[in-house]
Every structure is written in C-alpha cells, then in structure tokens.
Scaffold this motif. Structure first.
Motif, PDB file in Angstrom:
ATOM      1  N   PRO A 171       0.653  -1.245  -0.087  1.00 15.80           N
ATOM      2  CA  PRO A 171       0.141   0.015  -0.035  1.00 15.80           C
ATOM      3  C   PRO A 171       0.836   1.160   0.041  1.00 15.80           C
ATOM      4  O   PRO A 171       1.952   1.180   0.578  1.00 15.80           O
ATOM      5  CB  PRO A 171      -0.822  -0.070   1.202  1.00 15.80           C
ATOM      6  CG  PRO A 171      -0.736  -1.601   1.608  1.00 15.80           C
ATOM      7  CD  PRO A 171       0.616  -2.025   1.130  1.00 15.80           C
ATOM      8  N   SER A 172       0.652   2.213  -0.638  1.00 18.95           N
ATOM      9  CA  SER A 172       1.211   3.505  -0.790  1.00 18.95           C
ATOM     10  C   SER A 172       1.464   3.927   0.659  1.00 18.95           C
ATOM     11  O   SER A 172       2.499   4.534   1.086  1.00 18.95           O
ATOM     12  CB  SER A 172       0.352   4.483  -1.394  1.00 18.95           C
ATOM     13  OG  SER A 172      -0.977   5.070  -0.941  1.00 18.95           O
ATOM     14  N   GLN A 173       0.482   3.974   1.675  1.00 17.76           N
ATOM     15  CA  GLN A 173       0.866   4.393   2.924  1.00 17.76           C
ATOM     16  C   GLN A 173       1.842   3.684   3.625  1.00 17.76           C
ATOM     17  O   GLN A 173       2.846   4.523   4.162  1.00 17.76           O
ATOM     18  CB  GLN A 173      -0.509   4.593   3.878  1.00 17.76           C
ATOM     19  CG  GLN A 173      -0.124   5.099   5.171  1.00 17.76           C
ATOM     20  CD  GLN A 173      -1.611   5.196   5.879  1.00 17.76           C
ATOM     21  OE1 GLN A 173      -2.615   4.528   5.438  1.00 17.76           O
ATOM     22  NE2 GLN A 173      -1.618   5.742   7.240  1.00 17.76           N
ATOM     23  N   ASP A 174       1.998   2.610   3.576  1.00 14.45           N
ATOM     24  CA  ASP A 174       3.042   1.744   4.117  1.00 14.45           C
ATOM     25  C   ASP A 174       4.375   2.075   3.414  1.00 14.45           C
ATOM     26  O   ASP A 174       5.598   2.037   4.223  1.00 14.45           O
ATOM     27  CB  ASP A 174       2.814   0.270   4.173  1.00 14.45           C
ATOM     28  CG  ASP A 174       1.382   0.042   4.691  1.00 14.45           C
ATOM     29  OD1 ASP A 174       1.269   0.761   5.820  1.00 14.45           O
ATOM     30  OD2 ASP A 174       0.889  -1.233   4.626  1.00 14.45           O
ATOM     31  N   ALA A 175       4.450   2.232   1.953  1.00 17.49           N
ATOM     32  CA  ALA A 175       5.597   2.428   1.445  1.00 17.49           C
ATOM     33  C   ALA A 175       6.297   3.631   1.986  1.00 17.49           C
ATOM     34  O   ALA A 175       7.395   4.061   2.139  1.00 17.49           O
ATOM     35  CB  ALA A 175       5.302   2.400  -0.128  1.00 17.49           C
ATOM     36  N   ASP A 176       5.323   4.867   1.925  1.00 16.61           N
ATOM     37  CA  ASP A 176       5.738   6.149   2.410  1.00 16.61           C
ATOM     38  C   ASP A 176       6.220   6.179   3.558  1.00 16.61           C
ATOM     39  O   ASP A 176       7.362   6.880   3.938  1.00 16.61           O
ATOM     40  CB  ASP A 176       4.760   7.212   2.258  1.00 16.61           C
ATOM     41  CG  ASP A 176       4.039   7.233   0.717  1.00 16.61           C
ATOM     42  OD1 ASP A 176       5.053   7.074  -0.043  1.00 16.61           O
ATOM     43  OD2 ASP A 176       3.191   7.664   0.561  1.00 16.61           O
ATOM     44  N   GLN A 177       5.618   5.482   4.478  1.00 18.02           N
ATOM     45  CA  GLN A 177       6.273   5.506   5.923  1.00 18.02           C
ATOM     46  C   GLN A 177       7.699   4.760   5.912  1.00 18.02           C
ATOM     47  O   GLN A 177       8.543   5.209   6.661  1.00 18.02           O
ATOM     48  CB  GLN A 177       5.190   4.573   6.735  1.00 18.02           C
ATOM     49  CG  GLN A 177       4.083   5.271   7.043  1.00 18.02           C
ATOM     50  CD  GLN A 177       3.080   4.482   8.084  1.00 18.02           C
ATOM     51  OE1 GLN A 177       3.429   3.180   8.331  1.00 18.02           O
ATOM     52  NE2 GLN A 177       1.925   4.912   8.432  1.00 18.02           N
ATOM     53  N   LEU A 178       7.848   3.642   5.361  1.00 20.14           N
ATOM     54  CA  LEU A 178       9.243   3.115   5.215  1.00 20.14           C
ATOM     55  C   LEU A 178      10.224   4.015   4.664  1.00 20.14           C
ATOM     56  O   LEU A 178      11.501   4.173   4.986  1.00 20.14           O
ATOM     57  CB  LEU A 178       9.263   1.821   4.533  1.00 20.14           C
ATOM     58  CG  LEU A 178       8.505   0.852   5.009  1.00 20.14           C
ATOM     59  CD1 LEU A 178       8.415  -0.548   4.104  1.00 20.14           C
ATOM     60  CD2 LEU A 178       9.418   0.314   6.332  1.00 20.14           C
TER      61      LEU A 178
END
Length: 383
Positions: free
Chosen positions: A334-341
């Motif tokens: 998901p884009s949100q998980d990728a941005d957090q990483l």
C-alpha cells in the motif's frame, strides 16, 4: 782293589752323621798320626801312598769306628801309587759332575714345566678364540634375525596397505560400474527421446545446464528417486522443471549460503551464475556497506528484496553499524506503508518497478550481483 767311595766319605766327612762321638775322636787321632808320619817320611813318601798304607788306614778306621771293611782279594798285578792330589781332584770332579747332573735335571724339569705351561696357554688361547668366534656368530645370527624381523614387519605393513588399496579400488570400481550403468541408461533414454523429440533437453537448457552437466543431473535424479525413469518415458516435464528449480542450483562457488544436503549444486563461473551476473557479490556487498558508512548512512530500506533472495541479502548486509530493512516490491505494498518506510530511513532503494514513489535509486537488473553493483555506482556518484 780299595774302596774309593769309603775313602771319599772318609775325606769329606760324609759318614760323620752315622758315627758316634767316640768314633769321631778316634778318627781325629788317626788323622793326626797320619800327619806326623807324613812329616817324618821322605818327599817321595809324601807324594805317594801305597796300597798297603791305604789298607792300614782302612783297618785303623774300621777298627776304631766299629765299621766292617770287607777284604777285596788282591791280584798279583802291580798297583800304581795313588796321590792325595789325584784323590782330591777326583773328588772335585765327582762333586762337579753331581752338581752338573743336578743342574741338568732341574733344567729338564724347567723345560718340561715350560712346555706344559705353553701347552696350557695354547689351549687357553684356542679356547678363548673359539669362544670369541662362537659369540661373534651368535651376534651375527641375532642381527640377521632382527633384520629379518624388521623386513617381515615392513612386508606385512606393505601388504596390509595394498589390501586396503585393493578394497578401496574395488569400492570405487563398484561405484564407477553403477555410474556407467546409469549413464548407459541415460544415453539409451536420450537416444529414444531424440527420435520422439527434444523436450527433455529443452528443459535442461532453460534451466541453464550444458550438455555435460545435464547427464550428471539425470544420474542424480535417478539415484535420489525424485524423478524415476518411468516419468521420463511418460514425459512429466513440468515436474522435472519444478524439481530443477527447487533442488538443482547453478551458482558460483563463493555464494555465502549454506548448502542443503539433498540438493544438487553445480559450480559455475560468475557469468553463468544467476545470482552473480558476472559480479562478485561478496565484494560488491562489502563495497556497498563501506560507501554507506563513508557517507554517514546507517538506516536503509530496500524494496523488492524480500522473498526468494531474502536469506542471501541477510547474509550480505549483516553489519553492526548498519540497519538494512528488506521489504517486498513497491507494487505489492500500500502507498501509505511504502511512504512510512521511505520516511523512516535515510536511503530508499528499489529492485524493480518504483512508479509513483520517490526513492533514491531504482535498479532493474535481474541478478543480485548487478543490483549491488548499481547501488555501489550510485553511492560513489554522490561524492
């Protein structure tokens, strides 16, 4: 004839031991009277004594000492006068002859003793020589026995070694015979499939095997029982392809991964290794970690590294000063998980597609070695 022995004994005094004290006195008196008469007599009478005078002397001595003198019948032959000087010379001669005989007897005894000692010495010498010879022979025999024992021990050792070598060769022969039979079976199968088609060789070529290598693979498959001969005859090529993908590994010798005991590993060059891609991945991983530390990066995230090659990346990126996060591809997150990483790490790299995400670098190479080489080149370009 007068008795010369008695006269000699009379003059030397040899019979003094046998006479008594009275006879010695009478003899001395007779000698004194003889001396007086000799002084009164003429010179001719002093030099010569007749036989009659000697008989008178003997009779006087015999009557005084109690000795009995036997009378010797006289012949009518004229007796020669005997002088005192001749008597004394004769007595000296007899004495010297006795001394000489005594010396001769002692010399003979000494010679006999010397000969006896020489014989004893020769016997002892011969005995010692014989003993030495016997001892030398015994020592030689003992040395020969020791040498023979050592040679026998060496021969037994060599024979035991040869027996072990023969057993090893027999075992190797059995293995080679079995392998030859398997190879003959493989050749026969290849010939039969060459007539029907080249599907099995195509499976091996797609996996990256060469002509000399897929024969070893077939022999390994037959020995392990993963792919029986009946499966080859019935053309179960999908199963064969799956087994090769899971169990048959073509890789370089320096891949830092533990090898499974049931899998088959074929050593290949860096160019043929599907992981290396022509690069030494161990060296490239070390350079990547050095570049990160030089630039002061300690937290890195890598998208697309989680999955098949995750154990290899864990070994390559292990470092006490670095924290490398292995993540699935960006297209699966998901884009949100990728941005957090991305925000939680200093550097973000992607191995594969990265559409719609801002990462530091994206590598589209298919091999691990090529991916690491691209990362090192990027970090060096940041200087």
């Amino acid at each position: 004839m007068f008795d010369e022995d008695k006269i000699n004994e009379l003059l030397r005094g040899a019979s003094s031991k046998k006479k008594t004290s009275s006879s010695k006195k009478k003899m001395q008196q007779s000698k004194d009277s003889l001396k007086e008469e000799s002084k009164r007599s003429t010179p001719k009478e002093n030099s010569e004594i007749t036989s009659d005078r000697l008989q008178e002397i003997e009779s006087m001595i015999g009557s005084g000492t109690g000795m009995r003198i036997t009378e010797v019948p006289q012949t009518k032959q004229k007796e020669k006068p005997v002088s005192i000087k001749n008597i004394q010379q004769r007595q000296e001669y007899i004495h010297e002859r006795k001394l000489a005989e005594d010396r001769l007897r002692r010399l003979k005894q000494a010679e006999n003793r010397i000969e006896e000692l020489e014989r004893t010495a020769r016997g002892n010498l011969i005995t010692d020589e014989q003993k030495n010879i016997v001892q030398q022979m015994q020592a030689d025999m003992e040395n020969k026995a020791l040498i023979f024992q050592e040679q026998q021990n060496q021969m037994e050792k060599i024979i035991s070694q040869q027996k072990e070598q023969i057993q090893t060769l027999m075992q190797e022969k059995e293995v080679l015979t079995k392998r030859c039979k398997d190879l003959h079976n493989v050749v026969d199968l290849e010939r039969s499939h060459q007539q029907e088609g080249k599907e099995i060789t195509q499976v091996f070529q797609e996996h990256g095997l060469h002509g000399d290598e897929y024969r070893d693979v077939i022999s390994w498959l037959i020995k392990t029982g993963m792919f029986p001969l009946s499966y080859i005859q019935t053309q179960h090529y999908d199963l064969l392809q799956q087994i090769l993908h899971d169990k048959c590994h073509i890789q370089a010798a320096n891949i830092p991964l533990p090898k499974e005991s049931n899998d088959l590993y074929i050593d290949a060059s860096l160019e043929r290794c599907p992981l290396s891609g022509g690069q030494d991945i161990v060296v490239q991983a070390r350079l990547f970690k050095d570049e990160c530390l030089i630039h002061g990066y300690t937290t890195i995230v890598m998208f697309g590294t989680q999955g098949e090659y995750e154990p290899l990346f864990q070994v390559l990126f292990a470092h006490h000063a670095l924290r490398v996060t292995l993540s699935p591809p960006l297209t699966t997150l998901p884009s949100q998980d990728a941005d957090q990483l991305i925000e939680a790490n200093q550097l973000a790299f992607s191995w594969g597609e990265s559409v719609g995400f801002e990462v530091n670098y994206t590598s589209k190479t298919k091999t691990v070695g090529g991916f690491l080489h691209d990362l090192v080149s990027y970090l060096r370009s940041m200087l």
